[in-house]
Write a protein that holds these residues in place. Sequence first.
Motif, PDB file in Angstrom:
ATOM      1  N   MET A 237       0.831  -1.195   0.000  1.00  0.00           N
ATOM      2  CA  MET A 237       0.000   0.000   0.000  1.00  0.00           C
ATOM      3  C   MET A 237       0.875   1.258   0.000  1.00  0.00           C
ATOM      4  SD  MET A 237      -3.107  -1.068  -0.090  1.00  0.00           S
ATOM      5  CE  MET A 237      -3.932   0.493   0.181  1.00  0.00           C
ATOM      6  N   GLU A 238       0.570   2.194  -0.900  1.00  0.00           N
ATOM      7  CA  GLU A 238       1.265   3.475  -0.970  1.00  0.00           C
ATOM      8  C   GLU A 238       0.241   4.600  -0.881  1.00  0.00           C
ATOM      9  OE1 GLU A 238       3.721   3.598  -4.442  1.00  0.00           O
ATOM     10  OE2 GLU A 238       5.178   2.166  -3.628  1.00  0.00           O
ATOM     11  N   ARG A 239       0.530   5.595  -0.089  1.00  0.00           N
ATOM     12  CA  ARG A 239      -0.414   6.686   0.134  1.00  0.00           C
ATOM     13  C   ARG A 239      -0.292   7.752  -0.958  1.00  0.00           C
ATOM     14  NH1 ARG A 239       0.148   7.802   6.678  1.00  0.00           N
ATOM     15  NH2 ARG A 239      -0.621   5.743   7.352  1.00  0.00           N
ATOM     16  N   THR A 240      -1.456   8.259  -1.356  1.00  0.00           N
ATOM     17  CA  THR A 240      -1.499   9.382  -2.290  1.00  0.00           C
ATOM     18  C   THR A 240      -2.067  10.598  -1.564  1.00  0.00           C
ATOM     19  OG1 THR A 240      -3.697   8.711  -3.072  1.00  0.00           O
ATOM     20  CG2 THR A 240      -1.795   7.868  -4.275  1.00  0.00           C
ATOM     21  N   PRO A 241      -1.592  11.802  -1.918  1.00  0.00           N
ATOM     22  CA  PRO A 241      -2.003  12.994  -1.169  1.00  0.00           C
ATOM     23  C   PRO A 241      -3.341  13.585  -1.598  1.00  0.00           C
ATOM     24  CG  PRO A 241      -0.370  13.588  -2.811  1.00  0.00           C
ATOM     25  CD  PRO A 241      -0.516  12.100  -2.892  1.00  0.00           C
ATOM     26  N   ASN A 242      -3.964  13.046  -2.632  1.00  0.00           N
ATOM     27  CA  ASN A 242      -5.199  13.650  -3.120  1.00  0.00           C
ATOM     28  C   ASN A 242      -6.281  12.587  -3.289  1.00  0.00           C
ATOM     29  OD1 ASN A 242      -6.969  15.546  -4.165  1.00  0.00           O
ATOM     30  ND2 ASN A 242      -6.216  15.318  -6.258  1.00  0.00           N
ATOM     31  N   PRO A 243      -7.350  12.654  -2.454  1.00  0.00           N
ATOM     32  CA  PRO A 243      -7.545  13.620  -1.364  1.00  0.00           C
ATOM     33  C   PRO A 243      -6.762  13.234  -0.115  1.00  0.00           C
ATOM     34  CG  PRO A 243      -9.462  12.216  -1.531  1.00  0.00           C
ATOM     35  CD  PRO A 243      -8.560  11.807  -2.656  1.00  0.00           C
ATOM     36  N   GLY A 244      -6.355  14.250   0.648  1.00  0.00           N
ATOM     37  CA  GLY A 244      -5.610  14.022   1.874  1.00  0.00           C
ATOM     38  C   GLY A 244      -6.529  13.826   3.069  1.00  0.00           C
ATOM     39  N   PRO A 245      -5.937  13.713   4.267  1.00  0.00           N
ATOM     40  CA  PRO A 245      -6.730  13.452   5.474  1.00  0.00           C
ATOM     41  C   PRO A 245      -7.675  14.598   5.811  1.00  0.00           C
ATOM     42  CG  PRO A 245      -4.426  12.936   5.844  1.00  0.00           C
ATOM     43  CD  PRO A 245      -4.486  13.671   4.556  1.00  0.00           C
ATOM     44  N   GLY A 246      -8.855  14.250   6.278  1.00  0.00           N
ATOM     45  CA  GLY A 246      -9.848  15.202   6.761  1.00  0.00           C
ATOM     46  C   GLY A 246     -10.790  14.468   7.698  1.00  0.00           C
ATOM     47  N   LEU A 247     -11.226  15.142   8.748  1.00  0.00           N
ATOM     48  CA  LEU A 247     -12.103  14.506   9.724  1.00  0.00           C
ATOM     49  C   LEU A 247     -13.488  14.305   9.122  1.00  0.00           C
ATOM     50  CD1 LEU A 247     -12.311  13.464  12.642  1.00  0.00           C
ATOM     51  CD2 LEU A 247     -13.165  15.731  13.283  1.00  0.00           C
ATOM     52  N   ILE A 248     -13.964  13.084   9.191  1.00  0.00           N
ATOM     53  CA  ILE A 248     -15.268  12.731   8.639  1.00  0.00           C
ATOM     54  C   ILE A 248     -16.120  12.186   9.775  1.00  0.00           C
ATOM     55  CG2 ILE A 248     -16.503  11.312   6.958  1.00  0.00           C
ATOM     56  CD1 ILE A 248     -13.793  11.048   5.467  1.00  0.00           C
ATOM     57  N   THR A 249     -17.292  12.747   9.949  1.00  0.00           N
ATOM     58  CA  THR A 249     -18.229  12.275  10.955  1.00  0.00           C
ATOM     59  C   THR A 249     -19.293  11.424  10.279  1.00  0.00           C
ATOM     60  OG1 THR A 249     -17.873  14.243  12.312  1.00  0.00           O
ATOM     61  CG2 THR A 249     -19.855  12.951  12.757  1.00  0.00           C
ATOM     62  N   LEU A 250     -19.426  10.200  10.772  1.00  0.00           N
ATOM     63  CA  LEU A 250     -20.378   9.265  10.188  1.00  0.00           C
ATOM     64  C   LEU A 250     -21.497   8.989  11.177  1.00  0.00           C
ATOM     65  CD1 LEU A 250     -18.009   6.600   8.533  1.00  0.00           C
ATOM     66  CD2 LEU A 250     -19.073   8.613   7.477  1.00  0.00           C
ATOM     67  N   ALA A 251     -22.682   9.409  10.829  1.00  0.00           N
ATOM     68  CA  ALA A 251     -23.862   9.020  11.595  1.00  0.00           C
ATOM     69  C   ALA A 251     -24.183   7.570  11.246  1.00  0.00           C
ATOM     70  CB  ALA A 251     -25.031   9.937  11.247  1.00  0.00           C
ATOM     71  N   PRO A 252     -24.988   6.901  12.039  1.00  0.00           N
ATOM     72  CA  PRO A 252     -25.355   5.520  11.711  1.00  0.00           C
ATOM     73  C   PRO A 252     -25.898   5.415  10.284  1.00  0.00           C
ATOM     74  CG  PRO A 252     -26.079   6.055  13.920  1.00  0.00           C
ATOM     75  CD  PRO A 252     -25.561   7.325  13.334  1.00  0.00           C
ATOM     76  N   GLY A 253     -25.319   4.466   9.512  1.00  0.00           N
ATOM     77  CA  GLY A 253     -25.752   4.258   8.131  1.00  0.00           C
ATOM     78  C   GLY A 253     -24.960   5.030   7.103  1.00  0.00           C
ATOM     79  N   GLU A 254     -24.159   6.024   7.510  1.00  0.00           N
ATOM     80  CA  GLU A 254     -23.387   6.813   6.555  1.00  0.00           C
ATOM     81  C   GLU A 254     -22.055   6.133   6.227  1.00  0.00           C
ATOM     82  OE1 GLU A 254     -24.995  11.340   7.332  1.00  0.00           O
ATOM     83  OE2 GLU A 254     -23.108  10.711   8.281  1.00  0.00           O
ATOM     84  N   SER A 255     -21.464   6.560   5.086  1.00  0.00           N
ATOM     85  CA  SER A 255     -20.264   5.902   4.585  1.00  0.00           C
ATOM     86  C   SER A 255     -19.192   6.899   4.176  1.00  0.00           C
ATOM     87  CB  SER A 255     -20.612   5.025   3.365  1.00  0.00           C
ATOM     88  OG  SER A 255     -21.575   4.057   3.691  1.00  0.00           O
ATOM     89  N   ALA A 256     -17.945   6.423   4.134  1.00  0.00           N
ATOM     90  CA  ALA A 256     -16.807   7.154   3.585  1.00  0.00           C
ATOM     91  C   ALA A 256     -15.975   6.149   2.802  1.00  0.00           C
ATOM     92  CB  ALA A 256     -15.986   7.807   4.686  1.00  0.00           C
ATOM     93  N   SER A 257     -15.128   6.643   1.899  1.00  0.00           N
ATOM     94  CA  SER A 257     -14.358   5.716   1.072  1.00  0.00           C
ATOM     95  C   SER A 257     -12.946   6.214   0.833  1.00  0.00           C
ATOM     96  CB  SER A 257     -15.061   5.491  -0.274  1.00  0.00           C
ATOM     97  OG  SER A 257     -15.105   6.711  -1.009  1.00  0.00           O
ATOM     98  N   ALA A 258     -12.059   5.280   0.507  1.00  0.00           N
ATOM     99  CA  ALA A 258     -10.699   5.580   0.076  1.00  0.00           C
ATOM    100  C   ALA A 258     -10.594   5.160  -1.395  1.00  0.00           C
ATOM    101  CB  ALA A 258      -9.686   4.839   0.925  1.00  0.00           C
ATOM    102  N   THR A 259     -10.007   6.030  -2.209  1.00  0.00           N
ATOM    103  CA  THR A 259      -9.869   5.743  -3.639  1.00  0.00           C
ATOM    104  C   THR A 259      -8.623   4.899  -3.869  1.00  0.00           C
ATOM    105  OG1 THR A 259     -10.953   7.830  -4.203  1.00  0.00           O
ATOM    106  CG2 THR A 259      -9.647   6.763  -5.932  1.00  0.00           C
TER     107      THR A 259
END
Length: 230
Positions: free
Chosen positions: A151-173
């Motif tokens: 695994m190699e990290r890419t800077p775009n998009p970079g880290p940001g705080l994401i708040t997930l309510a029940p049922g919500e989602s976030a993803s890594a490209t």
Amino acid sequence: MTPNRLRIFGSRTLQASGALLIAGLMAGCGAQSAQNAQTGQVITAPEQNVQPAPPATSTAAKPDLQASEAPEAATGGRATPASSPARAQPNKVERCHTSMLTGSVQNSEAGAGQRYAELVLRNSSNETCTLYGYGGMQLVDGSGQAVPTKMERTPNPGPGLITLAPGESASATLHWTAVPHEGEPMDGPCQPTPARAQVIPPDETDALSVTWNVGPVCGFGTINGSAYHR
């Protein structure tokens, strides 16, 4: 009279005068004493530089001043308000733990030997939580054996705080190549085909299992991954 008679007579006269004077003084003192006795007065000798005795000091302990009794001079003439009770702090939202999440690989794209997909994490708990930063991942085959993964990290998009309510989602490209690199087989799969991915969310150590159905990863398992985002 002869001089001797005058001398004797003068001496006797002086003696008689002295006796009369003493008798008069004694009579006066006696009269004064009688008068004082009648009035109840007592004459005493005057005292010499006698200072009055200091007032007796009570040995009883003085009560401490209460806050309301403290002199105003200590606060500049203004009353000090009582401390306000501590305000209740809102509950802090904790990060998303592995046990609170489920994962999937979605929106895969292919073109010119390049592969893209979104590694999606969904909050499957009943509590709101947060994701921040990059995660980890290890590809495995159908028997659970590790498949080459880098695994190699890419800077775009970079880290940001994401708040997930029940049922919500976030993803890594995710991005990888389907073109064999030098040293990989050219007439077959460049690498073993993964069956699943063991995904570790940001700041966690436990992994969750995600189905991998997007083929082998060439380039010795190199995958470029972004931070989690909306």
